[in-house]
Design an enzyme around this catalytic site. Structure first.
Site, PDB file in Angstrom:
ATOM      1  N   ARG A  62       0.744  -1.436  -0.030  1.00 52.56           N
ATOM      2  CA  ARG A  62      -0.151   0.147  -0.005  1.00 52.56           C
ATOM      3  C   ARG A  62       0.731   1.332  -0.040  1.00 52.56           C
ATOM      4  NH1 ARG A  62      -5.349  -0.959   0.479  1.00 52.56           N
ATOM      5  NH2 ARG A  62      -5.690   1.072   1.109  1.00 52.56           N
ATOM      6  N   ASN A  95      -7.646   9.186   6.565  1.00 55.82           N
ATOM      7  CA  ASN A  95      -6.764   8.432   5.612  1.00 55.82           C
ATOM      8  C   ASN A  95      -5.274   8.372   5.798  1.00 55.82           C
ATOM      9  OD1 ASN A  95      -9.252   8.307   4.265  1.00 55.82           O
ATOM     10  ND2 ASN A  95      -8.639   9.913   2.867  1.00 55.82           N
ATOM     11  N   VAL A  96      -4.605   7.565   5.540  1.00 53.94           N
ATOM     12  CA  VAL A  96      -3.245   7.317   5.650  1.00 53.94           C
ATOM     13  C   VAL A  96      -2.270   7.534   4.525  1.00 53.94           C
ATOM     14  CG1 VAL A  96      -3.386   6.051   7.791  1.00 53.94           C
ATOM     15  CG2 VAL A  96      -3.476   4.689   5.591  1.00 53.94           C
ATOM     16  N   ASP A  97      -3.157   7.971   3.536  1.00 55.49           N
ATOM     17  CA  ASP A  97      -2.332   8.352   2.274  1.00 55.49           C
ATOM     18  C   ASP A  97      -1.839   9.900   2.481  1.00 55.49           C
ATOM     19  OD1 ASP A  97      -4.269  10.465   1.288  1.00 55.49           O
ATOM     20  OD2 ASP A  97      -5.308   8.583   0.787  1.00 55.49           O
ATOM     21  N   HIS A 112      -5.394   8.617  12.012  1.00 54.32           N
ATOM     22  CA  HIS A 112      -5.029   7.281  11.952  1.00 54.32           C
ATOM     23  C   HIS A 112      -3.436   7.126  11.453  1.00 54.32           C
ATOM     24  CE1 HIS A 112      -9.587   6.352  11.661  1.00 54.32           C
ATOM     25  NE2 HIS A 112      -9.135   6.340  12.918  1.00 54.32           N
ATOM     26  N   CYS A 139      16.164   1.052  12.729  1.00 58.03           N
ATOM     27  CA  CYS A 139      15.645   2.758  12.816  1.00 58.03           C
ATOM     28  C   CYS A 139      17.063   3.622  12.620  1.00 58.03           C
ATOM     29  CB  CYS A 139      15.150   2.542  14.526  1.00 58.03           C
ATOM     30  SG  CYS A 139      14.711   4.114  14.928  1.00 58.03           S
ATOM     31  N   SER A 180     -17.955   6.425   6.102  1.00 63.30           N
ATOM     32  CA  SER A 180     -18.953   5.646   6.188  1.00 63.30           C
ATOM     33  C   SER A 180     -19.571   5.694   7.585  1.00 63.30           C
ATOM     34  CB  SER A 180     -18.514   4.148   5.995  1.00 63.30           C
ATOM     35  OG  SER A 180     -17.672   3.784   6.933  1.00 63.30           O
ATOM     36  N   ALA A 222     -17.004  12.789  -4.648  1.00 59.27           N
ATOM     37  CA  ALA A 222     -16.249  13.990  -4.214  1.00 59.27           C
ATOM     38  C   ALA A 222     -15.873  14.919  -4.977  1.00 59.27           C
ATOM     39  CB  ALA A 222     -15.184  13.216  -3.115  1.00 59.27           C
TER      40      ALA A 222
END
Ligand code: NAD
Length: 237
Positions: A62, A95-97, A112, A139, A180, A222
């Site tokens: 993703r 959204n994480v984008d 999130h 890391c 939603s 949208a």
């Protein structure tokens, strides 16, 4: 909106629907499956403990995919609104984008988390990350191999809740776009905002679960609804 107090402070909540027309799948569109995976397997701490390889590979795919997508007219309209709006404004995204950022939004919180950050569970540092995590890279801060996607999973506490609740208290207008209304606490924001006196508006392809809490719902894609609404609210300044 004539009988309400004048609009100065706006809180906007966005969900997967705002990125759908950029080619990023929503969650429920696939019947509760996420790219053929059950949510419990790829979006919970228990799933990660059970099969870290599966989870890391899933987020690696993703993370790679979003970097091939571009912001759409809805992200860009919100970027214009952010730049031009003289009052307080906060875009809270589930959204994480990173399409809101690339669409020009600055007053933005990712409740999130973000695909493009890696979180070290050893030293707690967050590092910008565009590549894979499956090979267990070290890391950059502490050299430990304990990085995970900086994405909030089900059962974990969302980020920035104090700032979000503060903004909801001051909001004159709360707008929910492409979500939603199934995932709490975000799904409860409309109720809080309305109880505290805000006007509430939903822009969505199909009415979400909390539809009855909105003073007004506009249904459609949208990329059509958001630019039209942004024009309208900017004209009301
Ligand atoms: P959801 O998948 O549960 O709901 C998507 C909503 O978007 C629905 O209400 C649907 O009607 C609407 N929608 C679909 N296409 C649309 C369009 N073209 N225009 C307007 N609305 C449209 O998503 P959610 O409510 O955001 O909650 C699911 C969870 O999944 C969130 O926690 C989120 O973090 C995560 N998620 C994120 C992404 C992303 O980062 N882009 C993608 C999928 C899921």
């Amino acid at each position: 909106m004539g009988d309400m107090r004048p609009i100065r402070n706006i809180v906007i909540l966005t969900g997967a629907g705002v990125s759908a027309e950029s080619g990023i799948d929503t969650f429920r569109s696939a019947g509760g499956l996420w790219e053929q995976h059950r949510v419990e397997d790829v979006a919970t701490p228990e799933g990660f403990a059970r099969d870290p390889e599966l989870v890391l590979r899933f987020y690696d795919m993703r993370r790679a995919a979003i970097q091939t997508k571009a912001p759409n007219a809805a992200h860009e309209a919100l970027g214009r609104l952010d730049a031009a709006w003289p009052g307080e404004l906060l875009i809270v995204t589930q959204n994480v984008d990173d399409l809101h950022e690339r669409g020009g939004a600055r007053r933005l919180l990712h409740m999130h988390g973000e695909h493009l950050l890696a979180w070290c569970t050893s030293c707690d540092m967050r590092s910008p990350w565009t590549g894979p995590l499956i090979e267990r890279p070290a890391c950059p801060a502490c050299d430990t191999r304990a990085l995970r996607p900086d994405v909030v999973w089900f059962g974990e506490v969302p980020y920035h809740m104090d700032a979000i609740n503060g903004a909801l208290r001051e909001a004159d207008l709360f707008v929910s776009i492409g979500t939603s209304g199934a995932v709490y606490p975000a799904a409860g924001f409309v109720r809080s905002a309305r109880a505290l006196g805000a006007r509430t508006l939903e822009l969505n392809l199909e009415a979400g679960k909390g539809a009855s809490w909105f003073h007004e719902s506009r249904l459609g894609p949208a990329t059509e609804l958001v630019p039209a609404w942004v024009e309208e609210v900017l004209a009301s300044r």
